[in-house]
Design an enzyme around this catalytic site. Structure first.
Site, short mmCIF file in Angstrom:
data_model
loop_
_atom_site.label_atom_id
_atom_site.label_comp_id
_atom_site.label_asym_id
_atom_site.label_seq_id
_atom_site.Cartn_x
_atom_site.Cartn_y
_atom_site.Cartn_z
N GLU A 108 48.12 9.58 34.35
CA GLU A 108 47.41 8.59 35.13
C GLU A 108 47.72 8.76 36.61
O GLU A 108 48.84 9.14 36.97
CB GLU A 108 47.84 7.18 34.70
N CYS A 121 49.02 6.92 43.95
CA CYS A 121 50.23 7.04 43.13
C CYS A 121 49.97 8.12 42.09
O CYS A 121 48.99 8.05 41.35
CB CYS A 121 50.52 5.69 42.47
N CYS A 128 57.76 10.58 29.91
CA CYS A 128 59.02 10.65 30.63
C CYS A 128 60.18 10.58 29.64
O CYS A 128 60.12 9.85 28.66
CB CYS A 128 59.12 9.49 31.62
N CYS A 132 63.89 4.33 30.85
CA CYS A 132 64.15 3.03 31.50
C CYS A 132 63.54 1.94 30.62
O CYS A 132 62.38 2.05 30.21
CB CYS A 132 63.53 3.00 32.89
N CYS A 135 60.09 0.08 31.42
CA CYS A 135 58.95 0.90 31.84
C CYS A 135 58.16 1.36 30.62
O CYS A 135 58.72 1.94 29.69
CB CYS A 135 59.47 2.12 32.61
N CYS A 352 53.21 -0.86 38.81
CA CYS A 352 54.52 -0.26 38.54
C CYS A 352 54.99 -0.54 37.14
O CYS A 352 55.00 -1.69 36.70
CB CYS A 352 55.55 -0.85 39.49
#
Ligand code: SF4
Length: 369
Positions: A108, A121, A128, A132, A135, A352
């Site tokens: 994205e 962004c 990933c 975290c 996230c 975010c």
């Protein structure tokens, strides 16, 4: 052979190998990155015969736009399809390099226009590995590293689509899917083209790389002559809390991370930015704010961006207005430059921590194609 993502030197060599003068590589470089010409037949300063030869032997591949989600605030979240399977090198969280097969993947990018500038962004990995807890990208796991061309395409494609309405200033933030410093070589190859005035031509002060705190990567970045600004995704006020929220902290605890930040070179007007996602009832107390202020002491020029948690499917809650204001006020009272940033594109899962290849939105009107 893919051309997008190749450096000027690589394009010069490619032209020379085909019996053309090396300056043809400069022309190709300029066409791809400064003029955003992706059809080789339209690079009219190259001889026709050479254009035809290049078209037969090379490709310029932009991602497939699987969907565009339009936010009520004008932001656009692009769901992009990438590439065919091929071999690539990846680093794990230990920094070890391994040969892997590149899989077709989706990522994205988010285009955020405003009166003064447009901000894009971008993702540096599909998924990933860093895990975290707050996230949604972490839920995907690491799918694969992106190539330099795939990273740059996320900038080139939205710029080209919005070329009629662009303002002179473009900001790029490496805050989409992935940990940029775990795809170091490819990210820096892309940055050199992004920040080259003969390439895409952005100013280093308008490009920000955000990391979860990969200390060897920060130290390596510090030695680069051309590099983006550094942002640290902090999100906790002590090791105990950060070990839980960001398990990468067990490998690179706050002491080591902050020391790398302290030593990170910056110009007289440059800051290291610390991003702090405020999770209601978790890390947003007055004591957290006072601890964060203490962490910032002696680090040189820093600023803190407070980002109220963006809801997704994870078991956290938004901070109250009162706790946001209290946190902000304490930092300011302690002399720490602090800003509260409300993310854009929340309604289309573009904010975010929300990037997780979500293919539905609450309103069909917000989907454009
Ligand atoms: Fe990865 Fe960044 Fe999400 Fe952490 S916040 S899991 S580093 S994408």
């Amino acid at each position: 052979m893919e051309l997008l993502g190749r450096s000027r030197e690589e394009l010069r060599a490619l032209c020379a190998e085909r019996g053309e003068p090396r300056y043809r590589g400069d022309q190709l470089y300029r066409a791809l990155y400064a003029e955003r010409i992706f059809d080789l037949a339209l690079v009219t300063n190259l001889p026709v015969a050479f254009r035809e030869k290049l078209a037969k032997e090379t490709t310029v591949t932009l991602p497939t736009v699987r969907q565009r989600y339009l936010s009520t605030d004008g932001s656009v979240r692009y769901l992009l399809g990438l590439g065919e399977s091929q071999e690539f090198t990846a680093q794990n969280t230990e920094g070890e390099e391994k040969r892997k097969t590149k899989k077709a993947a989706s990522v994205e990018a988010v285009f955020m226009p405003s009166e003064a500038r447009q901000t894009i962004c971008i993702s540096t990995q599909a998924g990933c590995a860093v895990d975290c807890q707050f996230c949604m990208t972490a839920q995907l796991g690491l799918i694969r590293n992106l190539t330099p061309g795939e990273i740059l395409a996320q900038v080139l494609l939205p710029l080209e689509e919005h070329k009629e309405t662009l303002t002179p200033q473009t900001n790029v933030v490496l805050m989409g899917q992935g940990e940029p410093l775990l795809n170091y070589e490819n990210v820096m190859a892309a940055m050199r083209i992004l920040l080259d005035q003969a390439g895409i031509g952005l100013a280093p002060k308008h490009v920000t790389l955000s990391t979860s705190g990969i200390v060897p990567g920060i130290e390596r970045l510090a030695k680069e002559t051309v590099r983006p600004k550094l942002a640290i995704s902090l999100n906790a006020s002590n090791d105990e809390q950060r070990d839980v929220l960001m398990p990468i902290n067990k490998k690179y605890p706050l002491g080591k991370l902050l020391n790398a930040c302290k030593n990170f070179p910056r110009s007289s007007r440059e800051y290291v930015t610390f991003e702090y996602v405020l999770l209601g009832g978790v890390n947003d107390t007055a004591e957290d704010a006072r601890r964060v202020a203490r962490l910032m002491v002696d680090l040189g020029r820093v600023k803190v961006n407070l980002i109220p948690w963006n809801p997704g499917s994870l078991p956290y809650k938004e901070p109250s207005e009162e706790s946001i204001e209290r946190f902000h006020k304490i930092l300011l009272e302690k002399g720490i430059p602090a800003f509260t940033r409300y993310s854009r594109g929340r309604d289309v899962m573009a904010a975010c921590g929300q990037l997780s290849l979500m293919e539905t939105t609450s309103s069909p009107l917000s989907v454009i194609s």
